[in-house]
Design a protein around this motif. Sequence first.
Motif, PDB file in Angstrom:
ATOM      1  N   LEU A  18      15.587  77.601 -13.504  1.00 30.98           N
ATOM      2  CA  LEU A  18      14.726  78.352 -14.464  1.00 30.98           C
ATOM      3  C   LEU A  18      13.348  77.853 -14.443  1.00 30.98           C
ATOM      4  O   LEU A  18      12.270  78.489 -14.561  1.00 30.98           O
ATOM      5  N   VAL A  19      13.211  76.572 -14.574  1.00 29.11           N
ATOM      6  CA  VAL A  19      11.827  75.600 -14.493  1.00 29.11           C
ATOM      7  C   VAL A  19      11.367  75.879 -13.210  1.00 29.11           C
ATOM      8  O   VAL A  19       9.857  75.955 -13.393  1.00 29.11           O
ATOM      9  N   LEU A  20      11.882  76.025 -12.001  1.00 29.87           N
ATOM     10  CA  LEU A  20      11.034  75.944 -10.753  1.00 29.87           C
ATOM     11  C   LEU A  20      10.798  77.568 -10.331  1.00 29.87           C
ATOM     12  O   LEU A  20      10.585  77.736  -9.328  1.00 29.87           O
ATOM     13  N   GLY A  21      11.412  78.433 -11.096  1.00 35.32           N
ATOM     14  CA  GLY A  21      11.033  79.968 -11.068  1.00 35.32           C
ATOM     15  C   GLY A  21      12.046  80.637 -10.101  1.00 35.32           C
ATOM     16  O   GLY A  21      11.819  81.786  -9.795  1.00 35.32           O
ATOM     17  N   LYS A  22      13.089  79.860  -9.748  1.00 34.81           N
ATOM     18  CA  LYS A  22      13.959  80.773  -8.817  1.00 34.81           C
ATOM     19  C   LYS A  22      14.659  81.905  -9.518  1.00 34.81           C
ATOM     20  O   LYS A  22      14.889  82.959  -9.133  1.00 34.81           O
ATOM     21  N   TYR A  23      15.075  81.588 -11.026  1.00 35.79           N
ATOM     22  CA  TYR A  23      15.438  82.837 -11.733  1.00 35.79           C
ATOM     23  C   TYR A  23      14.434  83.220 -13.003  1.00 35.79           C
ATOM     24  O   TYR A  23      14.100  82.047 -13.572  1.00 35.79           O
ATOM     25  N   ALA A  24      14.479  84.310 -13.550  1.00 35.00           N
ATOM     26  CA  ALA A  24      13.558  84.527 -14.624  1.00 35.00           C
ATOM     27  C   ALA A  24      14.594  84.466 -15.678  1.00 35.00           C
ATOM     28  O   ALA A  24      14.106  84.000 -17.033  1.00 35.00           O
ATOM     29  N   ALA A  25      15.714  84.479 -15.703  1.00 38.00           N
ATOM     30  CA  ALA A  25      16.623  84.516 -16.768  1.00 38.00           C
ATOM     31  C   ALA A  25      18.019  84.410 -16.197  1.00 38.00           C
ATOM     32  O   ALA A  25      18.321  84.893 -15.039  1.00 38.00           O
ATOM     33  N   ILE A  26      18.898  83.813 -16.981  1.00 39.14           N
ATOM     34  CA  ILE A  26      20.377  83.567 -16.509  1.00 39.14           C
ATOM     35  C   ILE A  26      21.319  84.298 -17.652  1.00 39.14           C
ATOM     36  O   ILE A  26      21.110  84.161 -18.938  1.00 39.14           O
ATOM     37  N   VAL A  27      22.390  85.435 -17.223  1.00 41.48           N
ATOM     38  CA  VAL A  27      22.635  86.054 -18.339  1.00 41.48           C
ATOM     39  C   VAL A  27      24.186  85.943 -18.055  1.00 41.48           C
ATOM     40  O   VAL A  27      24.810  86.054 -16.933  1.00 41.48           O
ATOM     41  N   GLU A  28      24.835  85.584 -19.131  1.00 41.69           N
ATOM     42  CA  GLU A  28      26.432  85.660 -19.257  1.00 41.69           C
ATOM     43  C   GLU A  28      26.839  86.523 -20.204  1.00 41.69           C
ATOM     44  O   GLU A  28      26.573  86.883 -21.429  1.00 41.69           O
ATOM     45  N   LYS A  29      28.183  87.039 -19.767  1.00 45.59           N
ATOM     46  CA  LYS A  29      28.905  87.987 -20.614  1.00 45.59           C
ATOM     47  C   LYS A  29      29.994  87.341 -21.365  1.00 45.59           C
ATOM     48  O   LYS A  29      30.934  86.886 -20.909  1.00 45.59           O
ATOM     49  N   ASN A  30      29.848  87.362 -22.650  1.00 48.84           N
ATOM     50  CA  ASN A  30      30.950  86.870 -23.719  1.00 48.84           C
ATOM     51  C   ASN A  30      31.704  87.791 -24.445  1.00 48.84           C
ATOM     52  O   ASN A  30      31.022  88.576 -25.348  1.00 48.84           O
ATOM     53  N   GLN A  31      32.781  88.253 -24.049  1.00 46.70           N
ATOM     54  CA  GLN A  31      33.297  89.535 -24.294  1.00 46.70           C
ATOM     55  C   GLN A  31      32.389  90.896 -24.278  1.00 46.70           C
ATOM     56  O   GLN A  31      32.127  91.141 -23.136  1.00 46.70           O
ATOM     57  N   ARG A  32      31.850  91.252 -25.259  1.00 45.28           N
ATOM     58  CA  ARG A  32      31.147  92.323 -25.293  1.00 45.28           C
ATOM     59  C   ARG A  32      29.667  92.103 -25.462  1.00 45.28           C
ATOM     60  O   ARG A  32      28.722  92.879 -25.431  1.00 45.28           O
ATOM     61  N   GLU A  33      29.437  91.158 -25.589  1.00 49.63           N
ATOM     62  CA  GLU A  33      27.891  90.669 -25.677  1.00 49.63           C
ATOM     63  C   GLU A  33      27.564  89.880 -24.674  1.00 49.63           C
ATOM     64  O   GLU A  33      28.182  89.047 -23.946  1.00 49.63           O
ATOM     65  N   TYR A  34      26.198  89.903 -24.634  1.00 51.55           N
ATOM     66  CA  TYR A  34      25.424  89.180 -23.280  1.00 51.55           C
ATOM     67  C   TYR A  34      24.550  88.003 -23.936  1.00 51.55           C
ATOM     68  O   TYR A  34      23.726  88.201 -24.898  1.00 51.55           O
ATOM     69  N   LYS A  35      24.700  87.055 -23.247  1.00 55.92           N
ATOM     70  CA  LYS A  35      24.069  85.677 -23.723  1.00 55.92           C
ATOM     71  C   LYS A  35      22.751  85.490 -22.597  1.00 55.92           C
ATOM     72  O   LYS A  35      23.218  85.207 -21.498  1.00 55.92           O
ATOM     73  N   VAL A  36      21.708  85.202 -23.160  1.00 56.71           N
ATOM     74  CA  VAL A  36      20.564  85.390 -22.224  1.00 56.71           C
ATOM     75  C   VAL A  36      19.874  83.844 -22.451  1.00 56.71           C
ATOM     76  O   VAL A  36      19.542  83.658 -23.438  1.00 56.71           O
ATOM     77  N   THR A  37      19.645  83.131 -21.250  1.00 57.20           N
ATOM     78  CA  THR A  37      19.104  81.948 -21.066  1.00 57.20           C
ATOM     79  C   THR A  37      17.750  82.024 -20.422  1.00 57.20           C
ATOM     80  O   THR A  37      17.783  82.530 -19.184  1.00 57.20           O
ATOM     81  N   THR A  38      16.564  81.898 -20.902  1.00 58.33           N
ATOM     82  CA  THR A  38      15.308  82.170 -20.103  1.00 58.33           C
ATOM     83  C   THR A  38      14.180  81.279 -21.073  1.00 58.33           C
ATOM     84  O   THR A  38      14.261  80.740 -22.010  1.00 58.33           O
ATOM     85  N   LEU A  39      13.202  81.048 -20.057  1.00 59.84           N
ATOM     86  CA  LEU A  39      12.004  80.324 -20.729  1.00 59.84           C
ATOM     87  C   LEU A  39      10.913  81.197 -21.066  1.00 59.84           C
ATOM     88  O   LEU A  39       9.956  80.884 -21.532  1.00 59.84           O
ATOM     89  N   LYS A  40      11.227  82.556 -20.872  1.00 64.07           N
ATOM     90  CA  LYS A  40      10.266  83.468 -21.226  1.00 64.07           C
ATOM     91  C   LYS A  40      10.187  83.575 -23.022  1.00 64.07           C
ATOM     92  O   LYS A  40      11.103  82.657 -23.493  1.00 64.07           O
ATOM     93  N   SER A  41       9.393  84.282 -23.515  1.00 64.74           N
ATOM     94  CA  SER A  41       9.253  84.315 -25.024  1.00 64.74           C
ATOM     95  C   SER A  41      10.602  84.867 -25.606  1.00 64.74           C
ATOM     96  O   SER A  41      11.523  85.666 -24.637  1.00 64.74           O
ATOM     97  N   LYS A  42      10.822  84.768 -26.936  1.00 60.31           N
ATOM     98  CA  LYS A  42      11.921  85.391 -27.707  1.00 60.31           C
ATOM     99  C   LYS A  42      11.984  87.050 -27.528  1.00 60.31           C
ATOM    100  O   LYS A  42      13.032  87.421 -27.310  1.00 60.31           O
ATOM    101  N   ALA A  43      10.658  87.600 -27.373  1.00 61.72           N
ATOM    102  CA  ALA A  43      10.677  88.964 -27.187  1.00 61.72           C
ATOM    103  C   ALA A  43      11.008  89.644 -25.920  1.00 61.72           C
ATOM    104  O   ALA A  43      11.850  90.483 -25.704  1.00 61.72           O
ATOM    105  N   ASP A  44      10.809  88.639 -24.899  1.00 62.78           N
ATOM    106  CA  ASP A  44      11.282  88.951 -23.467  1.00 62.78           C
ATOM    107  C   ASP A  44      12.844  88.793 -23.515  1.00 62.78           C
ATOM    108  O   ASP A  44      13.633  89.445 -22.547  1.00 62.78           O
ATOM    109  N   GLN A  45      13.199  87.650 -24.048  1.00 60.67           N
ATOM    110  CA  GLN A  45      14.659  87.438 -24.184  1.00 60.67           C
ATOM    111  C   GLN A  45      15.575  88.560 -24.754  1.00 60.67           C
ATOM    112  O   GLN A  45      16.626  89.048 -24.204  1.00 60.67           O
ATOM    113  N   LYS A  46      15.082  89.216 -26.008  1.00 58.44           N
ATOM    114  CA  LYS A  46      15.665  90.425 -26.391  1.00 58.44           C
ATOM    115  C   LYS A  46      15.637  91.595 -25.536  1.00 58.44           C
ATOM    116  O   LYS A  46      16.599  92.385 -25.355  1.00 58.44           O
TER     117      LYS A  46
END
Length: 330
Positions: A78-106
């Motif tokens: 994420l730091v080096l810009g290879k990915y804009a975000a990492i998304v994991e699916k936990n049951q029916r919810e999606y967990k987003v890990t990103t260095l972008k703002s909280k608005a972008d995360q949502k």
Amino acid sequence: MLSLFQNRWDRILTKKAIIILAVIIIPLMIGVAIMFSGKPVFKETIAFVTERDDVQHMPSDSAFRVAAVHQKPEFSDLVLGKYAAIVEKNQREYKVTTLKSKADQKMIQQFFETGKMPDSYRSEDEVRTERGTGTNILGFIVMLVLMQGVALASLYPEDRMLKTFRRILVSPVHVGKYLLVQFIFTCLCLYIPTYLAIVITNVFFHADIGFRLDILAGLLCVLTVLATGFAIFMASVMDRNISLLSSGISVVTCVLSGCFISFAPHHSLLNTLCSILPQKAYMAFIHGVEMGDSMWEYKTQIVYILMWSAVFCFLGGFITRRRTNIGIYE
């Protein structure tokens, strides 16, 4: 001092690798950066962590490319810009890990939940356009100048390695005067080729650089002073692998400072780190000037950048004097 400066000039002319880098490679990279600054960038990639080989019903959007991965990428991706975000699916919810703002995360989370991005989301091309052509160009040049400054300061550690540094200090030249000459020499050798490369690209190829040439001269001067201070510090601290470590530091800090694209992490520790970096202040400075503000409206940023330069030079001189006094450079 003049003879010491002449000595450095005569010796740098024998360093073919440095001359090629300073006179050909770096100006060429600057020219290419200017020529292609208005071109669209590649889509940002979102890593979707899944155990299935055949992923169906993955969302798609023109702003992103979704890549299925079986193992969660490292945070460094994420730091080096290879990915804009990492998304994991936990049951029916999606967990987003990103260095972008909280608005972008949502928004990214909503993207996976609903299959489409909100209309309010801005792509990287739109962000780059808002930043301005000149800011994008100088943001890239920041990294090049930082790395090139260390290469041009290579005569300083070479003097220590060849045991000539101590002999120079036996003459009327003391540590402070030696470093002052090195500072002036590095600064000039950085500034002149870089400025000429931009001017030539602008004049002969009619490329938009976002700034008037006189304003660009001042902006580039501030950057050159910072890069020279950084080079003096790194050359004082290390004897070997200086360019390797300095290049790594330059790349990472430029990414965190938003030199390549606007970067606003919502992690408190990382956000604090980014706000400390001098490149961050420089990016705010040049963006404001490109948007029409006067350079003197950014006195705080200019003083902050010059303060970093002064601290780098002070630490470099302090370390050199201390090592000289205890006989390390005998």
